[in-house]
Design an enzyme around this catalytic site. Structure first.
Site, PDB file in Angstrom:
ATOM      1  N   THR A 144       0.833  -1.200   0.000  1.00 28.52           N
ATOM      2  CA  THR A 144       0.000   0.000   0.000  1.00 28.52           C
ATOM      3  C   THR A 144       0.872   1.256   0.000  1.00 28.52           C
ATOM      4  OG1 THR A 144      -1.706  -1.180   1.230  1.00 28.52           O
ATOM      5  CG2 THR A 144      -1.827   1.222   1.233  1.00 28.52           C
ATOM      6  N   CYS A 167      24.770   6.110   7.407  1.00 28.57           N
ATOM      7  CA  CYS A 167      24.567   4.659   7.408  1.00 28.57           C
ATOM      8  C   CYS A 167      25.822   3.901   7.840  1.00 28.57           C
ATOM      9  CB  CYS A 167      24.128   4.188   6.028  1.00 28.57           C
ATOM     10  SG  CYS A 167      22.549   4.870   5.508  1.00 28.57           S
TER      11      CYS A 167
END
Length: 381
Positions: free
Chosen positions: A237, A324
């Site tokens: 979705t 990261c």
């Protein structure tokens, strides 16, 4: 507080946050639903897709919304590899890619038998298009070179690479545009780019929303199976509030950087000039071929994290490598690839500005940095 870590993430525009909240409240229907609430959400998402496409010089059906830059990079790299593996299994990538590109390529090599060529870079962190062309083989299926390096800000010769790859129609060309989006113009069509990744929170949007441009005619193997949303490429979705917010943030950021980008570049040059006069500081960002918002330097003898936390005590927020990788406490792979020493690679600091950075506070940063370096060096003696 002086926030100088905008390459890790930017502060969302207030207008973008307001749009996110409004869409969350008023358009909460599932865009795949058949009823009116679903149609309202779908129409809003279609408008956001059209706006995003226009801003990127693309067509609506060339835009795939993802959960962020990491997913966009993984879909581009692995989706291409799995789709084209019957033609060949050779991939070319630069030595200074973000982990979401490099680790995806290394996983393909380790677990799926792909052959990886890692291109060396020069002392500025740039790849050579002619060297890249020398590495092309009959079984090469993908070239991935980032647009703007996330650590030192080096701009890669994307247009030159795209031009040479026109002679190799079986090779897909991907670029990670996460650090360049809205800041450095990039003509996707003109540069011959097949796949391009963006992340909304890098241009004052919200975390959890990314964009992958997939040029018409390019096919990918989806990484997620399910409801076949996003033109079959990304099941799940859609994050309608995040997508609407991303489109708005991209528009506002492009307008702001077009208007204020020159002043930002001047500020970067002033910062670099001042840093170059500081005792013990070694600049890693070059004046040419670099983005207007990133300045990277080393202080050999002082571990990056020590200096980061010392500056934090003064209310100044900077970073080491990419967000990261910053918690791994390893030497910067980018700096090592540029030929820097291990000591320089272990002591790198990244300052990343944005158009909202308060220039008047930068003097405070210089003073705090000089004091921190002197204090730490004195303690080591």
């Amino acid at each position: 507080m002086l926030y100088l870590d905008n390459s890790a993430t930017t502060k969302p525009y207030p207008e973008v946050l307001a749009s996110y909240i409004q869409v969350t409240n008023d358009f909460f229907g599932n865009p795949s639903s058949l009823h009116k609430m679903g149609s309202m959400a779908e129409n809003l998402m279609r408008q956001a897709r059209k706006q995003t496409a226009n801003l990127l010089g693309a067509e609506e059906d060339e835009i795939v919304f993802t959960s962020g830059g990491t997913e966009a990079n993984n879909l581009a790299i692995k989706g291409t590899a799995f789709m084209k593996m019957h033609r060949g299994k050779h991939i070319i990538v630069s030595a200074v890619e973000h982990p979401s590109v490099m680790e995806a390529c290394l996983q393909l090599e380790k677990d799926f038998g792909f052959d990886l060529t890692i291109l060396a870079v020069n002392e500025e962190g740039r790849v050579s298009p002619s060297q890249l062309e020398n590495e092309i083989r009959e079984d090469t299926i993908l070239v991935s070179v980032m647009h703007v390096n996330n650590e030192v800000g080096t701009i890669q010769p994307i247009e030159e690479i795209g031009a040479l790859l026109e002679e190799y129609p079986n090779i897909s060309f991907h670029t990670d545009h996460v650090q360049g989006a809205a800041k450095i113009p990039l003509d996707l069509k003109g540069a011959g780019i097949d796949l391009c990744s963006l992340s909304a929170h890098k241009f004052h949007g919200l975390k959890g929303t990314g964009i992958l441009y997939v040029r018409k005619g390019i096919r990918l193997t989806p990484l997620l199976s399910g409801g076949e949303q996003e033109n079959h490429y990304r099941s799940g979705t859609e994050n309608v509030p995040g997508i609407a917010a991303a489109a708005k943030a991209l528009r506002m950021a492009k307008e702001d950087y077009a208007r204020l980008g020159k002043a930002l570049e001047e500020t970067k040059m002033q910062v670099m000039k001042r840093l170059s006069t500081m005792e013990g500081v070694v600049l890693n960002t070059t004046k040419g071929h670099s983005a207007p918002h990133i300045i990277h330097f080393s202080v050999p003898g002082i571990k990056s994290e020590v200096l980061v936390h010392r500056l934090e005590e003064s209310g100044i927020y900077v970073s080491t490598t990419s967000a990261c990788s910053s918690k791994k406490s390893l030497p910067s792979k980018t700096l090592l690839a540029m030929g820097k020493s291990k000591e320089e690679a272990e002591s790198g600091i990244r300052i990343s500005l944005d158009i909202h950075t308060d220039r008047s506070q930068l003097e405070t940063m210089f003073t705090a940095l000089e004091q921190a370096i002197k204090h730490i060096m004195k303690m080591k003696r």
